[in-house]
Design an enzyme around this catalytic site. Structure first.
Site, PDB file in Angstrom:
ATOM      1  N   GLU A  52     -56.026  48.409  92.271  1.00 47.04           N
ATOM      2  CA  GLU A  52     -55.989  49.809  91.499  1.00 47.04           C
ATOM      3  C   GLU A  52     -54.702  49.570  90.494  1.00 47.04           C
ATOM      4  OE1 GLU A  52     -54.039  52.789  90.422  1.00 47.04           O
ATOM      5  OE2 GLU A  52     -53.644  53.410  92.542  1.00 47.04           O
ATOM      6  N   CYS A  57     -50.069  57.266  89.486  1.00 44.82           N
ATOM      7  CA  CYS A  57     -51.284  56.546  88.905  1.00 44.82           C
ATOM      8  C   CYS A  57     -52.200  57.757  88.502  1.00 44.82           C
ATOM      9  CB  CYS A  57     -51.710  55.766  89.792  1.00 44.82           C
ATOM     10  SG  CYS A  57     -52.142  56.345  91.414  1.00 44.82           S
TER      11      CYS A  57
END
Length: 458
Positions: A210, A247
């Site tokens: 990720e 994020c």
């Protein structure tokens, strides 16, 4: 023999037993870890705060989330249907289900010392699948990592869990032939490097990376007119929470003519005091990103070492790829579009994202179905009339997205589908019932949901 080699070999040996444990037993182990973390919560949170400066309230919430994740996967494997058991009685008897891959390497994240690090979702889902785990600790919070790792190691069967430290150890771990998968949360540069290492091995392995996102927010015209001030307040909070070190931070805002909205948001950003960032390196990278944007876009608000807001036109945005880069921190860019066609053009130009957000007035989303059709191809989660920061730990959640948000857009690192990253399908043909896993035996002793001759039954 290095520490990584010892841990990987031991994990491979442990897999022979741990990989066949019942869902009930794995669930008990995961619940025991959650209880141990809660019992030592004050010490864990205080240590994490000393290393990250994230604040006790935030870290207490993160610990709660971490324990909820562990119990979520415990419940999943205790119930058992996640293995997707299928049975076909035809000319031949064929049965299949998901089985664990083997030892997994997990890389801790800098911005979540618990929920995406040693005891986090990657560890929980891999252990739930039946995979031993070796965590590479993040250097931003080494003592927190050691503290929590010691608690997990005491509860897990021997050699099922281990912790290693250091950059070289991380590289060695991904290269080690006994490691069968990797989970990573961090920068695109770091994730891409691990992907290349995993792919270059004699036996290539999946690297579930990720790698961040700019999480675009599209504000449709009627929503802007009706709720502009409310949306500005919500976006300000979302951009600056945790010093923007999420994020899912909304780094791009796309809308039509929005002078009053921009002024409102700029005023809020300019009044936001500085907050400490996780590491000096992250702060330096953030400041460099802000300077890079300032050379191309109009800087509307800036606090030295803190919040920043930029604006630009659709034409400038589309002609400068660097404006699509993630700036990890409390910064966002507003792109003002002169037409609906420009808004759609920007949507088409986007890279893969973790999230996209749409603010729409009543009935307005239906009028922009063409935009929604584009955005569905760009992100793993589409948020309506909300803000992307905050990822609910529930079975339906998807925290993933097309490359480069993640290395594999078919996967998620949050939600119960995360377990599927660490399993593979295996089928048995004409096997005696006695040698089959319980999940596939004819009497269905576990009482799980199975597909039998093309129909689901339990």
């Amino acid at each position: 023999m290095s520490a990584v080699d010892r841990a990987a070999r031991a994990a491979s040996t442990a897999f022979a037993t741990y990989g066949t444990l019942s869902g009930r037993k794995k669930g008990q182990l995961l619940r025991a870890v959650a209880s141990r973390l809660e019992a030592n919560g004050d010490a864990i949170v205080e240590q994490a705060n000393r290393e990250t400066s994230l604040g006790l309230p935030r870290l207490k919430g993160e610990l709660t989330r971490t324990c909820n994740q562990l119990r979520l996967f415990a419940a999943l494997v205790e119930e058992g249907s996640w293995v997707d058991a299928r049975i076909d009685h035809g000319k031949v008897d064929v049965r299949s289900m998901l089985r664990p891959l083997g030892p997994v390497a997990v890389f801790g994240a800098s911005n979540f010392p618990l929920a995406f690090s040693v005891p986090g979702g990657d560890t929980a889902s891999a252990l739930a699948a039946g995979c031993p785990v070796i965590v590479k600790a993040h250097p931003a919070h080494p003592q927190t990592s050691k503290l929590v790792a010691g608690m997990i190691s005491e509860l897990m069967p021997e050699d099922v869990f281990a912790l290693v430290e250091g950059y070289e150890a991380g590289i060695e771990l991904v290269k080690h032939p006994r490691i069968k998968a990797v989970a990573f949360t961090g920068s695109r540069r770091g994730g891409r490097a691990l992907m290349d290492i995993g792919a270059a091995r004699p036996e290539p392995i999946p690297v579930y990376a990720e790698m961040g996102s700019i999480n675009p927010v599209f504000i449709l015209p009627r929503a802007l007119r009706q709720r502009g001030a409310e949306i500005a307040a919500g976006l300000h909070a979302s951009v600056t929470v945790g010093a923007g070190q999420f994020c899912t931070n909304p780094g791009l805002i796309v809308t039509t003519a929005a002078d009053a909205f921009v002024e409102d948001l700029a005023t809020r950003m300019a009044a936001t005091p500085c907050a400490p960032m996780l590491t000096p390196a992250i702060a330096d990278t953030y400041n460099a990103g802000v300077a890079r944007f300032a050379s191309v876009a109009d800087r509307r608000a800036f606090v030295e070492g803190g919040a920043a807001l930029f604006t630009t036109s659709a034409s400038t945005f589309l002609s400068h790829e660097e404006l699509m880069d993630e700036v990890f921190g409390p910064s966002s860019l507003v792109v003002q579009c002169e037409s609906r066609d420009r808004l759609l053009e920007i949507a088409r130009a986007l890279e893969g994202q973790l999230t996209v957000t749409v603010h729409a007035a009543e009935g307005e989303a239906e009028e922009y179905r063409d935009l929604l059709a584009i955005l569905e191809t760009k992100a793993g989660r589409i948020v309506f009339n909300g803000y992307p920061t905050g990822v609910e730990v529930v079975p339906a959640m998807v925290h993933g997205g097309p490359y480069p948000a993640t290395s594999d857009g078919r996967s998620t690192s949050v939600g119960t589908r995360a377990i599927e990253r660490f399993a593979r399908p295996v089928s048995w043909q004409n096997a005696p019932d006695q040698v089959l896993p319980d999940e596939l035996k004819e009497p269905n002793p576990l009482g799980i949901r199975r597909m039998v001759n093309g129909r689901y039954a339990s």
